[in-house]
Design an enzyme around this catalytic site. Structure first.
Site, PDB file in Angstrom:
ATOM      1  N   GLU A 128       0.853  -1.194   0.000  1.00 55.08           N
ATOM      2  CA  GLU A 128       0.000   0.000   0.000  1.00 55.08           C
ATOM      3  C   GLU A 128       0.881   1.233   0.000  1.00 55.08           C
ATOM      4  O   GLU A 128       2.015   1.171   0.467  1.00 55.08           O
ATOM      5  CB  GLU A 128      -0.833   0.056   1.298  1.00 55.08           C
ATOM      6  CG  GLU A 128      -2.047  -0.820   1.281  1.00 55.08           C
ATOM      7  CD  GLU A 128      -2.709  -0.905   2.657  1.00 55.08           C
ATOM      8  OE1 GLU A 128      -2.187  -0.318   3.627  1.00 55.08           O
ATOM      9  OE2 GLU A 128      -3.735  -1.579   2.745  1.00 55.08           O
ATOM     10  N   LYS A 130       2.220   4.589   1.636  1.00 52.74           N
ATOM     11  CA  LYS A 130       2.261   5.083   3.010  1.00 52.74           C
ATOM     12  C   LYS A 130       1.782   6.531   2.977  1.00 52.74           C
ATOM     13  O   LYS A 130       2.471   7.424   2.492  1.00 52.74           O
ATOM     14  CB  LYS A 130       3.667   4.993   3.594  1.00 52.74           C
ATOM     15  CG  LYS A 130       3.691   5.438   5.043  1.00 52.74           C
ATOM     16  CD  LYS A 130       5.016   5.124   5.690  1.00 52.74           C
ATOM     17  CE  LYS A 130       5.056   5.542   7.137  1.00 52.74           C
ATOM     18  NZ  LYS A 130       4.655   6.927   7.387  1.00 52.74           N
ATOM     19  N   ASP A 132       0.818  10.155   4.041  1.00 52.02           N
ATOM     20  CA  ASP A 132       1.432  11.069   4.999  1.00 52.02           C
ATOM     21  C   ASP A 132       0.354  11.987   5.569  1.00 52.02           C
ATOM     22  O   ASP A 132       0.237  13.146   5.183  1.00 52.02           O
ATOM     23  CB  ASP A 132       2.530  11.870   4.298  1.00 52.02           C
ATOM     24  CG  ASP A 132       3.422  12.573   5.290  1.00 52.02           C
ATOM     25  OD1 ASP A 132       3.254  12.348   6.506  1.00 52.02           O
ATOM     26  OD2 ASP A 132       4.282  13.348   4.854  1.00 52.02           O
ATOM     27  N   TYR A 242      -7.298   1.686   6.092  1.00 48.30           N
ATOM     28  CA  TYR A 242      -6.366   0.635   5.667  1.00 48.30           C
ATOM     29  C   TYR A 242      -6.189  -0.509   6.654  1.00 48.30           C
ATOM     30  O   TYR A 242      -5.409  -1.420   6.402  1.00 48.30           O
ATOM     31  CB  TYR A 242      -4.998   1.225   5.319  1.00 48.30           C
ATOM     32  CG  TYR A 242      -4.402   2.104   6.385  1.00 48.30           C
ATOM     33  CD1 TYR A 242      -3.870   1.567   7.543  1.00 48.30           C
ATOM     34  CD2 TYR A 242      -4.389   3.489   6.227  1.00 48.30           C
ATOM     35  CE1 TYR A 242      -3.338   2.377   8.524  1.00 48.30           C
ATOM     36  CE2 TYR A 242      -3.859   4.304   7.207  1.00 48.30           C
ATOM     37  CZ  TYR A 242      -3.334   3.740   8.346  1.00 48.30           C
ATOM     38  OH  TYR A 242      -2.822   4.538   9.317  1.00 48.30           O
ATOM     39  N   LYS A 330      10.439   3.684   2.900  1.00 47.31           N
ATOM     40  CA  LYS A 330      10.250   5.110   2.611  1.00 47.31           C
ATOM     41  C   LYS A 330      10.984   5.554   1.356  1.00 47.31           C
ATOM     42  O   LYS A 330      11.956   4.938   0.942  1.00 47.31           O
ATOM     43  CB  LYS A 330      10.773   5.918   3.793  1.00 47.31           C
ATOM     44  CG  LYS A 330       9.980   5.682   5.056  1.00 47.31           C
ATOM     45  CD  LYS A 330       9.497   6.977   5.587  1.00 47.31           C
ATOM     46  CE  LYS A 330       9.452   7.005   7.081  1.00 47.31           C
ATOM     47  NZ  LYS A 330       9.246   8.339   7.564  1.00 47.31           N
ATOM     48  N   CYS A 424      22.815  40.233  21.185  1.00 48.52           N
ATOM     49  CA  CYS A 424      21.513  39.655  20.831  1.00 48.52           C
ATOM     50  C   CYS A 424      20.796  40.608  19.873  1.00 48.52           C
ATOM     51  O   CYS A 424      20.660  41.788  20.182  1.00 48.52           O
ATOM     52  CB  CYS A 424      20.670  39.444  22.083  1.00 48.52           C
ATOM     53  SG  CYS A 424      18.962  38.987  21.701  1.00 48.52           S
ATOM     54  N   CYS A 427      17.630  42.240  21.821  1.00 53.32           N
ATOM     55  CA  CYS A 427      17.675  43.131  22.985  1.00 53.32           C
ATOM     56  C   CYS A 427      19.057  43.756  23.189  1.00 53.32           C
ATOM     57  O   CYS A 427      19.281  44.447  24.179  1.00 53.32           O
ATOM     58  CB  CYS A 427      17.235  42.378  24.239  1.00 53.32           C
ATOM     59  SG  CYS A 427      18.405  41.100  24.744  1.00 53.32           S
ATOM     60  N   CYS A 440      21.814  34.381  24.470  1.00 51.98           N
ATOM     61  CA  CYS A 440      21.515  35.700  25.031  1.00 51.98           C
ATOM     62  C   CYS A 440      21.155  35.493  26.501  1.00 51.98           C
ATOM     63  O   CYS A 440      20.199  34.803  26.812  1.00 51.98           O
ATOM     64  CB  CYS A 440      20.340  36.345  24.281  1.00 51.98           C
ATOM     65  SG  CYS A 440      19.592  37.716  25.191  1.00 51.98           S
ATOM     66  N   CYS A 446      14.415  39.833  27.465  1.00 53.33           N
ATOM     67  CA  CYS A 446      14.589  39.763  26.005  1.00 53.33           C
ATOM     68  C   CYS A 446      13.247  39.407  25.359  1.00 53.33           C
ATOM     69  O   CYS A 446      12.661  38.371  25.648  1.00 53.33           O
ATOM     70  CB  CYS A 446      15.640  38.715  25.664  1.00 53.33           C
ATOM     71  SG  CYS A 446      15.801  38.419  23.895  1.00 53.33           S
TER      72      CYS A 446
END
Ligand code: IVH
Length: 687
Positions: A128, A130, A132, A242, A330, A424, A427, A440, A446
């Site tokens: 079958e 597969k 997703d 299925y 797969k 950062c 900030c 950071c 922040c």
């Protein structure tokens, strides 16, 4: 009956009751047939206008004769009132996942093992695609759709029947079939959104200023888990069946028969289901689907190879996670070439700075990809990825798109190597270097970290606040509506209305969703506040061990280490988190706004066996083992199946086993049945 012969014209008020009953039954059967012809078989026999006329007529007559109303009427596919939350329901049988591989050699080895275990070379395989999508259980009692449950953790999931009713291809009632209607039937299927529907939906979302879904699976999952079924109804979902998880009534010898039965009962099934006998046929099937993958209007990520014979399946059995009789073979993840336009820095909820490649948008297997994580400073340097590079990107399952490699371009001067910023970007606090990461340190002030914390707080495993995704979280922080997590509970409709993408209804829904979370499971709360190292599973263990926030809050490192699965490092982090005054204050303010932090029964703390783990072995004389486990759990203890260093008691019934040995070695206290009964009596637990 040809439906032209149906009485669609006599005013409903004038219909004699018996005629009405007959008419309703006939129209329902006709509509079910046309639904199937249209959504399952793809061969409609009547025009849309004629269908609508039948539907309206049914509504008319049902309205005039309310006692004829029924849950299986097609009119009931129309959504009712939104729900507060989705109930958790058990599956009829565990919904396992599949072992998977991309390697044909591994498929060969898998088949060899199976042949050897069965002692036969003449084996049939069912193949079958597969799909997703999102795995779903559909339960039919005496032929009527009674439950629909998402996969969840495999043992229990979320009940979504109101939503599933709106999916036109799902039979509300099984079609009459030669093999009869089973007393009980639990079917496993996959809910999908077609690629074309997905794109149309995303276009709509973008227009409405809402963040689009990243792939059709997430979008199907979002649609399926709506609290308001009228939203699901507007999302074009399909469900392909299925597998049969459990059936009472008919018996089957092969999966081929099962698939045949599913089809007869009116379920859409995956296309190209085939039985074969050789590895070559499997490879051919795989190659053909992979070739055609891009021309399908739905996503598949491989094929599934299953043993066809059901008796043989029982012989092979399953591990805790997957059956030994099936494997997902797969496809290679899809790759495309595109160019990096820029590299930007994203600051996450824990303060880690992540370099992200902004890509020239490229379609990878039907989904547009425009950004990819470059992970951290060390990764970036090691792979020497620079702005403006030509790169190959891939999208594998739900993994975020990745840059696979840089493609060398002769004669082209590359940009300078990318270097992480000193401050950062959000900030301006000077960053710190921690191993491969750049961080950071401005935890509380922040804004980027607050945005991240807020969307983590509201996320599915956290407080699960519908409508508070990352986009909205960002907006709330940017507009200053949320300056710390506790502020979420003070939001009012008027605060939300001026935000892009919000209207009266969405503002009302969000505030209602937030309000409904004032009572929350403690485990969700502990996950949501973002204690370092504490994922959803550990949060659950902490919640059931300590039972209240206050107990955890004051616990020492050693107390915390008593929780199974928590080591010294994690205990230190957790203790450290609650020791820090700023965290304590922030959590306390949050706590003040909550009505209750609950711990589901069975895990209730403070019971006489609280925190104690029991293992049972051998046969008990005074009660069944399952009853004994129940008693332990009622008393706040845990009954587990194998002995480990964390076990407190082994209760040994008649007949000795290897567990006894293991318990001796580990120094676990061994109780006879009599001692166990005495312990129950001491704790005041009656049998
Ligand atoms: S059979 C225990 N057949 O793939 C075996 N699963 O990675 C039951 N899936 O969660 C699964 N298409 O949701 C089977 N034709 C198919 C499938 C399929 C998609 C999903 C399923 C499962 C996941 C496993």
């Amino acid at each position: 009956m040809p439906d032209e012969a149906l009485d669609l014209d006599t005013p409903a008020e004038e219909l004699p009751p018996d005629d009405a009953r007959e008419l309703v039954a006939t129209i329902r059967a006709e509509i079910a047939r046309h639904d199937r012809l249209y959504h399952v078989d793809g061969h409609p026999e009547i025009s849309d206008a004629r269908y609508d006329r039948l539907f309206q007529r049914l509504q008319e007559v049902e309205k005039r004769f309310p006692h004829l109303q029924s849950d299986t009427s097609p009119t009931q596919r129309v959504a009712g009132e939104p729900r507060g939350e989705l109930p958790t329901l058990p599956h009829a049988a565990p919904m396992l996942s599949l072992d998977s591989t991309q390697d044909p050699e591994e498929v060969r080895r898998f088949l060899d093992r199976m042949r050897k275990a069965l002692g036969s070379d003449e084996i049939e395989y069912l193949l079958e695609p597969k799909l997703d999508g999102v795995s779903l259980e559909l339960v039919y009692e005496r032929g009527v759709l009674a439950r629909a449950v998402t996969r969840g953790n495999g043992r229990e999931g979320e009940g979504v029947i109101d939503n599933v009713r709106t999916i036109p291809s799902v039979p509300l009632r099984l079609r009459e079939a030669d093999r009869g209607t089973p007393e009980f039937l639990s079917v496993r299927g996959e809910v999908l959104m077609s690629l074309s529907a997905f794109e149309a939906l995303n276009e709509e979302l973008v227009k409405a200023g809402v963040e689009p879904y990243s792939n059709p699976r997430n979008s199907a999952s979002g649609a399926l888990r709506q609290l308001d079924a009228s939203i699901t109804a507007r999302r074009p979902l399909q469900c392909l069946a299925y597998d049969v998880l459990e059936v009472r009534g008919p018996t089957f010898r092969s999966d081929e028969e099962v698939v045949g039965a599913l089809r007869e009962w009116g379920f859409p099934i995956p296309e190209r289901v085939r039985t074969v006998r050789s590895v070559d046929e499997i490879l051919e099937y795989h190659a053909a689907f992979e070739r055609d993958r891009d021309s399908l209007d739905y996503e598949i990520d491989g094929i599934v190879v299953k043993l066809n014979g059901l008796r043989e399946r029982t012989d092979l059995g399953a591990t805790a996670h997957h059956p030994r009789w099936a494997i997902a073979f797969k496809f290679e993840p899809r790759k495309e070439i595109t160019r990096i336009e820029r590299i930007v820095i994203q600051v996450g909820r824990t303060g880690v700075l992540t370099p992200v490649a902004l890509l020239l948008p490229v379609e990878v297997g039907g989904v547009t990809v425009s950004r990819a994580s470059l992970h951290n400073r060390e990764e970036l340097e090691r792979r020497d990825i620079r702005e403006e590079d030509l790169v190959r990107v891939q999208r594998a399952g739900d993994v975020i798109p990745q840059v696979v490699e840089v493609i060398a371009e002769e004669g082209r001067t590359r940009a300078a190597p990318f270097s992480m910023p000193d401050r950062c970007p959000e900030c301006r606090t000077p960053v710190q270097t921690k191993g491969p990461f750049t961080v950071c340190p401005n935890r509380l002030a922040c804004p980027a970290q607050l945005k991240g914390r807020l969307s983590h707080f509201a996320s599915r495993e956290g407080l699960d606040i519908e409508g508070l995704g990352s986009e909205t979280a960002s907006l709330l922080v940017e507009r200053g509506l949320v300056t710390e997590l506790a502020d979420v509970f003070d939001l009012e409709e008027q605060d939300l209305l001026p935000l892009p993408g919000f209207a009266e209804k969405s503002a009302r829904n969000l505030t209602a969703a937030i309000r409904s979370r004032r009572t929350t499971e403690l485990r969700r709360f502990l996950y949501a506040v973002g204690i370092p190292e504490v994922g959803s599973a550990v949060a659950g263990d902490l919640a059931s061990h300590f039972g209240t926030l206050e107990r955890l809050w004051d616990a020492g490192e050693e107390d915390i280490q008593d929780v199974g699965g928590v080591g010294p490092r994690m205990a230190e982090q957790i203790r450290g988190f609650f020791q820090e005054p700023a965290n304590r204050a922030a959590v306390a303010r949050l706590r003040d706004r909550m009505e209750a932090l609950t711990v589901p029964t069975g895990e209730s703390p403070g019971g006489p066996f609280h925190g104690r783990r029991f293992v049972f072995t051998g046969t008990l004389e005074s009660m069944s083992r399952s009853r004994a486990k129940e008693l332990v759990e009622d008393a706040g203890g845990r009954a587990v199946s194998s002995v480990s260093g964390e076990t407190h008691f082994l209760v040994a019934g008649a007949g000795r086993g290897s567990k006894l040995e293991a318990a001796r070695k580990l120094g676990v206290t061994i109780l006879s049945e009599q001692e166990f009964l005495a312990m129950l009596a001491d704790a005041g637990i009656g049998l």
